[in-house]
Design a protein around this motif. Structure first.
Motif, PDB file in Angstrom:
ATOM      1  N   VAL A  29       1.088   6.558  -6.960  1.00  0.00           N
ATOM      2  CA  VAL A  29      -0.092   7.375  -7.267  1.00  0.00           C
ATOM      3  C   VAL A  29       0.202   8.853  -6.998  1.00  0.00           C
ATOM      4  O   VAL A  29      -0.172   9.730  -7.787  1.00  0.00           O
ATOM      5  CB  VAL A  29      -1.315   6.888  -6.457  1.00  0.00           C
ATOM      6  CG1 VAL A  29      -2.461   7.868  -6.532  1.00  0.00           C
ATOM      7  CG2 VAL A  29      -1.750   5.517  -6.946  1.00  0.00           C
ATOM      8  N   THR A  30       0.905   9.141  -5.907  1.00  0.00           N
ATOM      9  CA  THR A  30       1.250  10.528  -5.593  1.00  0.00           C
ATOM     10  C   THR A  30       2.164  11.121  -6.654  1.00  0.00           C
ATOM     11  O   THR A  30       1.968  12.269  -7.084  1.00  0.00           O
ATOM     12  CB  THR A  30       1.916  10.607  -4.210  1.00  0.00           C
ATOM     13  OG1 THR A  30       1.030  10.077  -3.235  1.00  0.00           O
ATOM     14  CG2 THR A  30       2.278  12.024  -3.851  1.00  0.00           C
ATOM     15  N   THR A  37       1.235  14.221  -9.121  1.00  0.00           N
ATOM     16  CA  THR A  37       2.093  15.405  -9.155  1.00  0.00           C
ATOM     17  C   THR A  37       2.519  15.729 -10.582  1.00  0.00           C
ATOM     18  O   THR A  37       2.468  16.892 -11.010  1.00  0.00           O
ATOM     19  CB  THR A  37       3.327  15.187  -8.267  1.00  0.00           C
ATOM     20  OG1 THR A  37       2.895  14.887  -6.941  1.00  0.00           O
ATOM     21  CG2 THR A  37       4.204  16.417  -8.238  1.00  0.00           C
ATOM     22  N   ILE A  61       0.843  -1.203   0.000  1.00  0.00           N
ATOM     23  CA  ILE A  61       0.000   0.000   0.000  1.00  0.00           C
ATOM     24  C   ILE A  61       0.880   1.256   0.000  1.00  0.00           C
ATOM     25  O   ILE A  61       0.583   2.230  -0.708  1.00  0.00           O
ATOM     26  CB  ILE A  61      -0.949   0.000   1.216  1.00  0.00           C
ATOM     27  CG1 ILE A  61      -1.966  -1.121   1.085  1.00  0.00           C
ATOM     28  CG2 ILE A  61      -1.634   1.338   1.390  1.00  0.00           C
ATOM     29  CD1 ILE A  61      -2.892  -0.991  -0.096  1.00  0.00           C
ATOM     30  N   LEU A  62       1.953   1.249   0.784  1.00  0.00           N
ATOM     31  CA  LEU A  62       2.858   2.408   0.797  1.00  0.00           C
ATOM     32  C   LEU A  62       3.494   2.624  -0.576  1.00  0.00           C
ATOM     33  O   LEU A  62       3.580   3.755  -1.058  1.00  0.00           O
ATOM     34  CB  LEU A  62       3.934   2.228   1.861  1.00  0.00           C
ATOM     35  CG  LEU A  62       3.484   2.429   3.304  1.00  0.00           C
ATOM     36  CD1 LEU A  62       4.591   2.048   4.271  1.00  0.00           C
ATOM     37  CD2 LEU A  62       3.054   3.859   3.534  1.00  0.00           C
ATOM     38  N   LEU A 100       2.317   1.639  -3.504  1.00  0.00           N
ATOM     39  CA  LEU A 100       1.266   2.075  -4.423  1.00  0.00           C
ATOM     40  C   LEU A 100       0.920   3.545  -4.198  1.00  0.00           C
ATOM     41  O   LEU A 100       0.744   4.304  -5.159  1.00  0.00           O
ATOM     42  CB  LEU A 100       0.019   1.203  -4.262  1.00  0.00           C
ATOM     43  CG  LEU A 100      -1.145   1.536  -5.171  1.00  0.00           C
ATOM     44  CD1 LEU A 100      -0.780   1.238  -6.625  1.00  0.00           C
ATOM     45  CD2 LEU A 100      -2.368   0.759  -4.756  1.00  0.00           C
ATOM     46  N   SER A 101       0.859   3.960  -2.945  1.00  0.00           N
ATOM     47  CA  SER A 101       0.520   5.358  -2.675  1.00  0.00           C
ATOM     48  C   SER A 101       1.625   6.302  -3.153  1.00  0.00           C
ATOM     49  O   SER A 101       1.337   7.410  -3.612  1.00  0.00           O
ATOM     50  CB  SER A 101       0.247   5.565  -1.184  1.00  0.00           C
ATOM     51  OG  SER A 101       1.419   5.394  -0.428  1.00  0.00           O
ATOM     52  N   VAL A 102       2.882   5.870  -3.081  1.00  0.00           N
ATOM     53  CA  VAL A 102       3.977   6.698  -3.597  1.00  0.00           C
ATOM     54  C   VAL A 102       3.848   6.861  -5.106  1.00  0.00           C
ATOM     55  O   VAL A 102       3.981   7.967  -5.644  1.00  0.00           O
ATOM     56  CB  VAL A 102       5.347   6.087  -3.221  1.00  0.00           C
ATOM     57  CG1 VAL A 102       6.469   6.733  -4.009  1.00  0.00           C
ATOM     58  CG2 VAL A 102       5.595   6.236  -1.731  1.00  0.00           C
TER      59      VAL A 102
END
Length: 126
Positions: A105-106, A110, A98-99, A101-103
């Motif tokens: 997506v962020t 951006t 999850i971490l 994937l969130s990086v």
């Protein structure tokens, strides 16, 4: 400096009250920071606002002091992580995925935002 810290915390409290009162999805501290930004932007225009903690860079000095000691604010989070090590062991792989994937997506959000704003202002993105 105490009055300036009080003002910062008061803005955070008002932001929290606004988000809970209106059921906003924004975090209360973000709304509080926006309120503090508005106060700082209008302080030079109104003499009444420029009194107290907003004059002579009081808020800036207090915030600089907070930023200099920011690492102390991570101690409770670190203690919370150590306290929940059993959950981390049980769900560690899911947390790492999850971490990651969130990086991604962020970063994508951006880049897309940068490209959109570059087009809106007529500059070509590299």
């Amino acid at each position: 400096m105490l009055a300036s810290l009080g003002l910062i915390l008061l803005c955070q409290l008002i932001g929290e009250a606004i988000t809970r009162g209106f059921g906003l999805l924004l975090p209360g501290p973000v709304v509080g920071l926006l309120l503090l930004l508005i106060l700082l932007l209008v302080r030079d225009r109104f003499a009444i606002i420029a009194q107290g903690p907003l004059r002579n860079g009081g808020v800036e000095t207090a915030s600089r002091g907070l930023l200099n000691n920011l690492s102390l604010l991570f101690v409770p989070a670190g203690v919370g992580v150590v306290e929940k090590l059993d959950l981390i062991y049980a769900h560690g792989i899911a947390i790492v995925l999850i971490l990651a994937l969130s990086v991604v997506v962020t970063l994508l959000a951006t880049v897309l935002t940068f490209r959109l704003v570059s087009r809106l202002f007529g500059h070509e993105a590299p």
